[in-house]
Design an enzyme around this catalytic site. Structure first.
Site, PDB file in Angstrom:
ATOM      1  N   THR A  15     -26.773  55.139   3.272  1.00 18.76           N
ATOM      2  CA  THR A  15     -26.102  56.564   2.813  1.00 18.76           C
ATOM      3  C   THR A  15     -25.498  56.468   1.296  1.00 18.76           C
ATOM      4  OG1 THR A  15     -26.038  57.155   5.058  1.00 18.76           O
ATOM      5  CG2 THR A  15     -24.611  58.539   3.704  1.00 18.76           C
ATOM      6  N   THR A 278     -17.471  39.212  25.841  1.00 20.74           N
ATOM      7  CA  THR A 278     -17.238  40.287  26.424  1.00 20.74           C
ATOM      8  C   THR A 278     -17.791  41.708  25.980  1.00 20.74           C
ATOM      9  OG1 THR A 278     -15.374  41.394  27.291  1.00 20.74           O
ATOM     10  CG2 THR A 278     -15.004  40.218  25.123  1.00 20.74           C
ATOM     11  N   GLN A 279     -17.883  42.581  26.930  1.00 29.99           N
ATOM     12  CA  GLN A 279     -18.473  43.864  26.414  1.00 29.99           C
ATOM     13  C   GLN A 279     -16.923  44.627  25.887  1.00 29.99           C
ATOM     14  OE1 GLN A 279     -19.938  45.966  29.784  1.00 29.99           O
ATOM     15  NE2 GLN A 279     -21.617  44.341  30.313  1.00 29.99           N
TER      16      GLN A 279
END
Length: 344
Positions: A15, A278-279
């Site tokens: 962008t 870990t999430q």
């Protein structure tokens, strides 16, 4: 003799490199050969700026291992000719690329700063100009003739973050990135506040080493309630898989179903590393803290500690490319190589 810092600006796509065609209203690629005339503020910086662009700039959604090498080759070929590098990149996969570049360049003594924007450079309310100008300024920072930043950073919305600690957390706000497990390196206000205690020091006794062998035969498996045994068995039985990133609950927990433990154990016995991350947006894996992760630890699952998924992917590809025995890979993976995870 001109002793001002010499910065190379590299445009990969995204962008930030767009301006609006006022006749059609469509976004078109920005001509970086005319950078200074379009952003005259850059002339006020005490540095000289050269520009180079990918032959075919891409949307960052199309970033891949080959493009990482293309970017790395540009930097490596010009490493001795510049004091710092600023990489303009689409925000969607910036954290992945920036983490990969951090592993590609060992013993950095110069800054490689990634930046981009949420709005095109020609937009009235763009964040592109501030991000670009300050990224260049940070890349040019010197103290006693040496670069202040000697690592891969990511600058966005008034903060320089360690690149391999970042995650894109917002697609709408200008503050698109966060580093939830590590403090910011530089904060931009009226003055640049450099948090020197958190900077990665350079080892100037060692030469920079450039690594290009990334093996992308890996998968990410995210735990969720009701995860299916037959589907997971099918995925893990794919012959070409060489590594697995396992996104677990909380501090590294998974289901305690025996079938799941067997899949994990059997996979590792085949010599395939499994990384536990870990999430959670912040925090760390601590295998063995709860019963639900004891089996993983016993099976030989590698702890990703507080590494981000983006950095975990890049690090696994990097170490697989080094063709290491599994035990050696485990030891090295659980060690911080470029500041991507906490030591303890």
């Amino acid at each position: 003799m001109n002793t001002s810092p010499h910065i190379l600006l590299i445009y990969t796509g995204g962008t930030i490199g767009m301006i609006k065609n006022f006749e059609t209203g469509a976004l078109i690629a920005f001509d970086f050969d005319k950078l200074l005339s379009n952003i005259p503020e850059l002339k006020q910086l005490d540095c000289t700026i050269d520009t180079v662009s990918f032959a075919a700039p891409i949307d960052s959604s199309d970033m891949n291992v080959e493009r990482w090498k293309e970017l790395g080759d540009i930097i490596n070929a010009r490493y001795d000719n510049y004091d710092g590098f600023v990489v303009l990149h689409g925000s969607d996969t910036m954290s992945y690329t920036a983490a990969a570049i951090s592993f590609m360049f060992e013993n950095l003594t110069k800054p490689i700063i990634f930046t981009g924007s949420q709005l095109p450079i020609g937009d009235l309310r763009t964040d592109a100009k501030e991000n670009l100008i300050t990224a260049v300024q940070i890349a040019a920072l010197k103290e006693k003739g040496r670069s202040v930043i000697t690592e891969v950073g990511l600058y966005f919305e008034y903060k320089l973050l360690r690149a391999n600690r970042t995650t894109k957390i917002n697609a709408e706000h200008f503050e698109a990135f966060q580093s939830l497990n590590y403090p910011s390196l530089v904060e931009s206000g009226v003055h640049l506040k450099i948090n020197k205690a958190f900077l990665r020091p350079a080892n100037r006794r060692k030469k920079m080493v450039y690594h290009t062998h990334f093996d992308n035969d890996i998968i990410i498996v995210k735990m969720f309630p009701g995860i299916n045994e037959s589907i997971l068995k099918s995925i893990f039985s794919i012959d070409t898989i060489k590594g697995v990133i396992l996104e677990t609950y909380g501090a590294g927990n998974t289901t305690t179903q025996k079938w799941f433990a067997h899949i994990i154990s059997d996979t590792i016995k085949k010599g395939i590393p499994i990384i536990n991350v870990t999430q959670c947006a912040a925090g760390s894996v601590e295998m063995g803290k709860y019963d639900t992760s004891v089996a993983l630890k016993k099976a030989g699952v590698i702890s990703g500690k507080d590494i981000t998924t983006e950095a975990a992917v890049a690090k696994l590809m990097y170490l697989l490319g080094e063709n290491l025995p599994l035990k050696v890979l485990k030891t090295i993976y659980e060690t911080s190589l470029r500041g991507e995870m906490s030591e303890n």
